[in-house]
Design a protein around this motif. Structure first.
Motif, PDB file in Angstrom:
ATOM      1  N   TRP A   1     -11.245 -25.537   6.462  1.00 54.25           N
ATOM      2  CA  TRP A   1     -12.235 -24.913   5.581  1.00 54.25           C
ATOM      3  C   TRP A   1     -13.642 -25.417   5.897  1.00 54.25           C
ATOM      4  O   TRP A   1     -14.597 -24.629   5.956  1.00 54.25           O
ATOM      5  N   ILE A   2     -13.764 -26.724   6.095  1.00 56.89           N
ATOM      6  CA  ILE A   2     -15.071 -27.296   6.429  1.00 56.89           C
ATOM      7  C   ILE A   2     -15.580 -26.708   7.746  1.00 56.89           C
ATOM      8  O   ILE A   2     -16.745 -26.310   7.852  1.00 56.89           O
ATOM      9  N   ALA A   3     -14.705 -26.618   8.736  1.00 56.41           N
ATOM     10  CA  ALA A   3     -15.089 -26.059  10.031  1.00 56.41           C
ATOM     11  C   ALA A   3     -15.495 -24.592   9.896  1.00 56.41           C
ATOM     12  O   ALA A   3     -16.481 -24.152  10.505  1.00 56.41           O
TER      13      ALA A   3
ATOM     14  N   GLY B   1      -5.505 -24.198   7.995  1.00 55.73           N
ATOM     15  CA  GLY B   1      -4.832 -25.405   8.455  1.00 55.73           C
ATOM     16  C   GLY B   1      -4.743 -25.513   9.973  1.00 55.73           C
ATOM     17  O   GLY B   1      -5.114 -26.542  10.546  1.00 55.73           O
ATOM     18  N   PRO B   2      -4.241 -24.482  10.669  1.00 55.60           N
ATOM     19  CA  PRO B   2      -4.190 -24.566  12.129  1.00 55.60           C
ATOM     20  C   PRO B   2      -5.575 -24.751  12.764  1.00 55.60           C
ATOM     21  O   PRO B   2      -5.706 -25.442  13.770  1.00 55.60           O
TER      22      PRO B   2
ATOM     23  N   THR C   1      -3.222 -34.914   8.454  1.00 52.65           N
ATOM     24  CA  THR C   1      -2.978 -34.887   7.010  1.00 52.65           C
ATOM     25  C   THR C   1      -3.890 -33.926   6.258  1.00 52.65           C
ATOM     26  O   THR C   1      -3.455 -33.221   5.372  1.00 52.65           O
ATOM     27  N   HIS C   2      -5.140 -33.878   6.634  1.00 52.49           N
ATOM     28  CA  HIS C   2      -6.130 -33.080   5.898  1.00 52.49           C
ATOM     29  C   HIS C   2      -6.584 -31.857   6.707  1.00 52.49           C
ATOM     30  O   HIS C   2      -7.736 -31.432   6.597  1.00 52.49           O
ATOM     31  N   GLU C   3      -5.661 -31.288   7.483  1.00 51.48           N
ATOM     32  CA  GLU C   3      -6.066 -30.203   8.376  1.00 51.48           C
ATOM     33  C   GLU C   3      -6.529 -28.949   7.636  1.00 51.48           C
ATOM     34  O   GLU C   3      -7.428 -28.257   8.107  1.00 51.48           O
ATOM     35  N   SER C   4      -5.988 -28.666   6.484  1.00 49.99           N
ATOM     36  CA  SER C   4      -6.444 -27.493   5.734  1.00 49.99           C
ATOM     37  C   SER C   4      -7.890 -27.690   5.275  1.00 49.99           C
ATOM     38  O   SER C   4      -8.727 -26.794   5.424  1.00 49.99           O
TER      39      SER C   4
ATOM     40  N   ARG D   1      -6.392 -28.340  12.371  1.00 54.19           N
ATOM     41  CA  ARG D   1      -5.637 -29.123  13.354  1.00 54.19           C
ATOM     42  C   ARG D   1      -6.292 -28.991  14.722  1.00 54.19           C
ATOM     43  O   ARG D   1      -6.428 -29.972  15.476  1.00 54.19           O
ATOM     44  N   TRP D   2      -6.720 -27.790  15.087  1.00 50.24           N
ATOM     45  CA  TRP D   2      -7.378 -27.568  16.379  1.00 50.24           C
ATOM     46  C   TRP D   2      -8.666 -28.382  16.466  1.00 50.24           C
ATOM     47  O   TRP D   2      -8.913 -29.064  17.459  1.00 50.24           O
ATOM     48  N   PHE D   3      -9.487 -28.324  15.412  1.00 55.32           N
ATOM     49  CA  PHE D   3     -10.729 -29.106  15.404  1.00 55.32           C
ATOM     50  C   PHE D   3     -10.431 -30.605  15.482  1.00 55.32           C
ATOM     51  O   PHE D   3     -11.165 -31.350  16.132  1.00 55.32           O
ATOM     52  N   TRP D   4      -9.372 -31.047  14.830  1.00 57.36           N
ATOM     53  CA  TRP D   4      -9.018 -32.461  14.842  1.00 57.36           C
ATOM     54  C   TRP D   4      -8.649 -32.923  16.255  1.00 57.36           C
ATOM     55  O   TRP D   4      -8.936 -34.049  16.648  1.00 57.36           O
TER      56      TRP D   4
END
Length: 160
Positions: A71-73, A38-39, A64-67, A42-45
């Motif tokens: 995972w995608i990142a 998740g963090p 909202t979809h940081e988790s 959030r960082w990538f976002w």
């Protein structure tokens, strides 16, 4: 060139899966914390919004979809590293894979975590702001060694 790209994608996925299995082993057998992507999400976002380094990612605006993004990142970066190894080693490496190039790349990738991601999350260079920084560093090195084993092992499974 397309063949190298596809092989790189496959070894990147295989190595990332093995790294995730390693994290499960550490959690189930040794009681280590499970990875929280998740963090990272959030960082990538926040990256396209111009913020690379945070005092603490927990204080950054949530997504909202940081988790899911984390995972995608995680897998996208693993795939990118697989592609780097594929083009670095070339067809010759895939014909007779050796561990050393995978290991060198695996250890070099620790640098991205120590000098970009961890300071970006607000935990300092190489986790220096954490009370257990040396343990985190050792676990990072082990995880990326497992990643290297995954790159090499997946390459061994591919047809020459």
């Amino acid at each position: 060139m397309v063949d190298l790209l596809l092989r790189g994608i496959v070894i990147g996925i295989g190595a990332t899966i093995l790294m995730d299995v390693w994290a499960i082993v550490l959690w189930k057998i040794f009681g280590e914390s499970r990875p929280n992507w998740g963090p990272v999400g959030r960082w990538f976002w926040h990256l396209p919004r111009g913020t690379v380094f945070h005092d603490t990612i927990a204080q950054a605006e949530p997504y909202t979809h940081e988790s899911a993004l984390g995972w995608i990142a995680h897998y996208a970066v693993g795939i990118l590293y697989g592609i780097v190894l594929a083009f670095w080693g070339g067809e010759a490496w895939f014909a007779t894979p050796t561990f050393l190039p995978a290991f060198v790349l695996g250890i070099l990738t620790v640098g991205a975590g120590w000098f970009l991601l961890q300071p970006g999350l607000g935990i300092g260079w190489a986790a220096s702001k954490l009370p257990n920084a040396n343990k985190v560093r050792a676990l990072n090195l082990l995880a990326h060694t497992v990643f290297a084993i995954g790159l090499y092992g997946t390459a061994l499974l591919l047809p020459a």
